[in-house]
Design an enzyme around this catalytic site. Structure first.
Site, PDB file in Angstrom:
ATOM      1  N   GLU A 115      36.952 -56.887 -37.320  1.00 26.14           N
ATOM      2  CA  GLU A 115      36.129 -57.826 -36.555  1.00 26.14           C
ATOM      3  C   GLU A 115      35.782 -57.241 -35.189  1.00 26.14           C
ATOM      4  O   GLU A 115      36.441 -56.325 -34.725  1.00 26.14           O
ATOM      5  CB  GLU A 115      36.834 -59.182 -36.409  1.00 26.14           C
ATOM      6  CG  GLU A 115      38.136 -59.098 -35.664  1.00 26.14           C
ATOM      7  CD  GLU A 115      38.999 -60.360 -35.824  1.00 26.14           C
ATOM      8  OE1 GLU A 115      38.596 -61.295 -36.520  1.00 26.14           O
ATOM      9  OE2 GLU A 115      40.077 -60.367 -35.229  1.00 26.14           O
ATOM     10  N   TYR A 284      40.861 -65.682 -33.213  1.00 31.10           N
ATOM     11  CA  TYR A 284      41.117 -64.634 -34.190  1.00 31.10           C
ATOM     12  C   TYR A 284      42.522 -64.616 -34.766  1.00 31.10           C
ATOM     13  O   TYR A 284      42.797 -63.852 -35.672  1.00 31.10           O
ATOM     14  CB  TYR A 284      40.754 -63.249 -33.635  1.00 31.10           C
ATOM     15  CG  TYR A 284      41.288 -62.964 -32.233  1.00 31.10           C
ATOM     16  CD1 TYR A 284      42.642 -62.744 -32.020  1.00 31.10           C
ATOM     17  CD2 TYR A 284      40.419 -62.912 -31.154  1.00 31.10           C
ATOM     18  CE1 TYR A 284      43.117 -62.494 -30.742  1.00 31.10           C
ATOM     19  CE2 TYR A 284      40.895 -62.650 -29.866  1.00 31.10           C
ATOM     20  CZ  TYR A 284      42.244 -62.453 -29.670  1.00 31.10           C
ATOM     21  OH  TYR A 284      42.719 -62.205 -28.414  1.00 31.10           O
ATOM     22  N   CYS A 485       1.796 -48.589  -2.321  1.00 28.39           N
ATOM     23  CA  CYS A 485       1.081 -47.602  -1.521  1.00 28.39           C
ATOM     24  C   CYS A 485      -0.355 -48.108  -1.399  1.00 28.39           C
ATOM     25  O   CYS A 485      -0.963 -48.501  -2.383  1.00 28.39           O
ATOM     26  CB  CYS A 485       1.105 -46.256  -2.231  1.00 28.39           C
ATOM     27  SG  CYS A 485      -0.202 -45.146  -1.679  1.00 28.39           S
ATOM     28  N   CYS A 491      -4.676 -41.450  -3.122  1.00 24.47           N
ATOM     29  CA  CYS A 491      -3.295 -41.128  -3.476  1.00 24.47           C
ATOM     30  C   CYS A 491      -3.260 -40.378  -4.802  1.00 24.47           C
ATOM     31  O   CYS A 491      -3.621 -40.910  -5.838  1.00 24.47           O
ATOM     32  CB  CYS A 491      -2.450 -42.391  -3.561  1.00 24.47           C
ATOM     33  SG  CYS A 491      -0.725 -42.016  -3.935  1.00 24.47           S
TER      34      CYS A 491
END
Ligand code: IVH
Length: 733
Positions: A115, A284, A485, A491
């Site tokens: 498990e 469990y 920017c 650019c």
């Protein structure tokens, strides 16, 4: 030093380290290293102590079951101690574990219950006469904390057992955890709540005429540092002090990961707070049982737990022999991201209770079980540099350049830092040691900085005010975390990204123009805008470093071929804000020519079905920009052409208003694709079958929809008929 002395030295060092990290992890809920690193230290110590039994010590961390308590809750003694699991890391380790078991049980093949190992915290619940009477944390394994009132708030914890034939006494063990979605929502909520508190505080201060923006009441003496402590409610907060010129959030109010959030939430002093936390629990094993027919195997325990009303892992499986265990391990590893909660490995348990008894325990763990850990998703490394990357739209994204480290099987050398706020929240600096995390295909993230390991003399990162590429100023978007920017066309970074986008598959689709070639074209001033691509000559391309004759010819052919395109692809290529493939498709169906689209006002655009006001604004402002209009004209003069939407229109009307349902798996196309094709022809795709539907397309393994369609007498198409229908229409159109 001789090897023995060296080993002794190392053993002492490891014990000190593990004690320190164990305290930070268990007691403070504030781990300083990753679980993986802790496991490695621990394993190294286990190995050395095995090799040199003469260094045995009762106070070694390997001799202890768990950890110290933090002291906020009443202490309870576990009737049956809560043990931990031995770890195995490799398939070979797992086979060795299996071999040792076969030696004791004298069986050829061992049956295991397999498990997931859930990454939460262990709890033990006691039920007497059906009623939950106690809930406790693991603590040090012998003594835990009484968290009964908090455990009661967890929806998946039964307050009363189901069924009549219930045991008079039952003690169950399981894991309390938080799902990833719940964790994200919780952190978001905690940030909002903190912002709200901060706002009220500021307001109050204003009323009383006091400015608290420089209030240092929560600082640690003005050091540019962060201290983490457990507050009165047992909740982890780390208090960041204000530093000279960088404003930082006053507090860390979020949890680091789901496990931390689960631990912090379960250990709240006020159960009302716990009840608002998205906690879950799975069980469990059974530690004590007084009742009819006790379970005889691990599997029976799970069956009984289910019957009594507990949630157990749906992934739990029986496996015959270790090889089958390894298969389950692999499949859970492959699917770990599809499960909403974190699992850090798989647990193998000998199924038969009788065999378990035969195998017994060693100091801290049963011999009949092992946790086969997954490769760590979190590792530590150092930040070499923080760079800013400029995207197509100018967005400036900070990226941490890392010392390369393998995370869950992949070497990672970059991690995104998202934006200015995120850098500030994390306070990442060049030189820092950081924990990074990689989950599935997701881009690696910096989880946090390990402040203990920060070198002297570092400075908080200052987000640049100028673009590192073009020098234009970087300005933060109003109402958003994005900084951009402002260089636009001047650019080079934006130009390179813009061209790369223009030539990409969903756009003009020019093969052979990868980022490196585009970068060189821009660097050599051969291309200043996208139209320049169509003016490139053989000589120009040949002059590039990576282009030989053949690749040049191929590239020119690809560029030439791209001139014949479609209106949607062309619209995508232009990079209009918010216009991706599906919006481009809508626009080309609505407007028969580009001129028509360009002539529409923002108001007219937002009347189109599927176009919202923000998108309409983006389109309008794009086409209002003279430079964009010139580029479009230029492209068309260079020979770029696309069918006007006359053909689209024809296609669009062929299945006008027909309603389709898709069910089952199609082998030739995805459902999304099928849906797109249908919508391009004016049909709509509906999710459920009713008598208003015209056609149901049935793929492989269809569900109940196909049956319902049959019952209602709706026309059913198999995949071939469906494909023929689409093709036929395209030909005639
Ligand atoms: S069995 C005696 N099964 O792992 C066996 N433990 O290192 C005790 N855990 O403290 C544990 N999922 O918190 C077991 N399916 C599972 C588990 C599991 C998570 C945790 C548990 C325990 C730790 C052991």
């Amino acid at each position: 030093m001789n090897p023995r002395e060296e080993a002794q030295h190392r053993v002492e060092e490891l014990r000190r380290e593990i004690h320190k990290h164990g305290h930070a992890y268990y007691t403070l809920d504030d781990p300083r290293i990753t679980d993986h690193e802790y496991d490695q230290l621990f394993q190294e110590l286990v190995d050395l102590e095995e090799q040199f039994p003469e260094f045995h010590s009762e106070s070694s961390p390997t001799q202890r079951v768990g950890s110290k308590l933090a002291g906020a809750f009443a202490e309870i003694r576990h009737a049956v101690s809560m043990l931990s699991l031995n770890n195995v890391f490799t398939d070979q380790d797992a086979r060795d574990f299996d071999r040792r078991i076969r030696e004791v049980t004298e069986a050829d093949t061992v049956e295991y219950l397999v498990e997931p190992k859930i990454d939460g915290l262990a709890v033990s619940l006691v039920y007497e006469h059906r009623k939950l009477i106690q809930g406790a944390t693991r603590g040090d394994g012998e003594f835990g904390e009484d968290v009964t009132r908090n455990v009661r708030t967890i929806r998946s914890v039964p307050l009363e057992l189901l069924t009549d034939s219930t045991p008079a006494l039952l003690e169950v063990r399981g894991e309390v955890f938080m799902g990833r979605k719940g964790f994200e929502l919780l952190n978001r909520r905690l940030i909002q709540e903190e912002a709200e508190r901060e706002r009220i505080k500021q307001e109050k201060a204003k009323e009383s005429g006091k400015d608290i923006s420089t209030d240092q009441s929560e600082s640690d003496g003005g050091q540019a540092n962060s201290v983490s402590k457990t507050d009165a409610k047992g909740e982890e907060v780390s208090v960041l002090s204000p530093t000279n010129n960088v404003s930082k959030p006053a507090k860390r109010v979020t949890y680091m990961n789901p496990r931390n959030a689960a631990a912090g939430s379960l250990r709240q002093l006020d159960p009302l707070v716990t009840s608002k936390r998205p906690l879950d629990a799975m069980f469990y094993s059974i530690a004590r049982y007084e009742g009819p027919t006790p379970p005889e195997s691990q599997f029976d325990q799970l069956e009984l737990l289910k019957k009594l009303g507990f949630k157990v892992s749906p992934e739990a499986k029986l496996a015959h022999g270790i090889e089958e265990c390894l298969k389950v391990h692999q499949s859970l590893l492959d699917n770990r991201d599809r499960i909403d909660y974190d699992i850090d490995g798989v647990v193998y348990k000998v199924n038969s209770t009788a065999d378990q008894e035969k195998l017994g325990f060693v100091t801290r763990a049963p011999r009949w079980a092992a946790a086969h850990k997954f490769p760590a998703q979190e590792r530590t490394t150092t930040v070499k540099e923080i760079d800013i990357q400029i995207g197509r739209t100018g967005a400036a994204s900070p990226v941490a350049r890392l010392k390369p480290v393998e995370v869950a099987g992949v070497v990672v050398s970059n991690a995104t830092l998202h934006n200015e706020d995120e850098i500030r929240r994390l306070d990442v600096r060049v030189g820092d040691t950081v924990i990074i995390r990689r989950a599935g295909d997701v881009i690696p993230q910096v989880v946090r900085v390990i402040e203990d390991q920060r070198p002297e003399g570092t400075e908080p990162y200052k987000f640049p005010t100028e673009c590192p590429v073009c020098g234009s100023s970087i300005v933060r978007d109003e109402d958003a975390a994005v900084s951009r920017c402002t260089g636009k066309l001047i650019c080079q970074a934006q130009l390179i990204q813009g061209i790369s986008y223009f030539v990409s598959r969903g756009a003009m689709d020019i093969e052979g123009l990868g980022p490196a070639v585009v970068g060189e074209l821009v660097d050599q001033s051969l291309v200043h805008d996208v139209a320049d691509l169509y003016r490139l000559t053989v000589d120009q391309i040949m002059s590039l470093e990576r282009m030989a004759e053949k690749s040049t010819r191929n590239l020119l052919t690809a560029i030439e071929k791209s001139k014949q395109t479609t209106m949607p692809k062309f619209l995508v290529a232009l990079g209009i804000p918010h216009v991706g493939e599906s919006t481009a498709m809508i626009l080309s169906q609505e407007f028969s020519t580009l001129e028509e689209l360009m002539s529409k006002s923002q108001a007219e655009l937002s009347e189109v079905h599927g176009i919202g006001p923000i998108v309409a604004e983006g389109i309008d402002s794009f086409f209002s920009d003279e430079r964009n209009r010139r580029t479009i004209e230029d492209l068309i003069n260079c020979g770029v052409e696309f069918e006007t939407s006359a053909t689209n229109k024809r296609l669009a009307s062929t299945l006008q208003s027909q309603k389709f349902v898709l069910t089952g798996t199609l082998s030739e196309m995805t459902r999304t694709e099928a849906k797109k094709q249908l919508e391009a022809r004016g049909a709509s795709v509906i999710s459920s079958v009713s008598k208003n539907i015209d056609y149901v397309v049935v793929g492989e393994n269809p569900g109940s929809k196909a049956k319902k369609a049959q019952e209602l007498g709706i026309e059913i198409l198999d995949e071939a008929q469906f494909a023929a229908m689409l093709a036929e229409i395209e030909d005639s159109g």
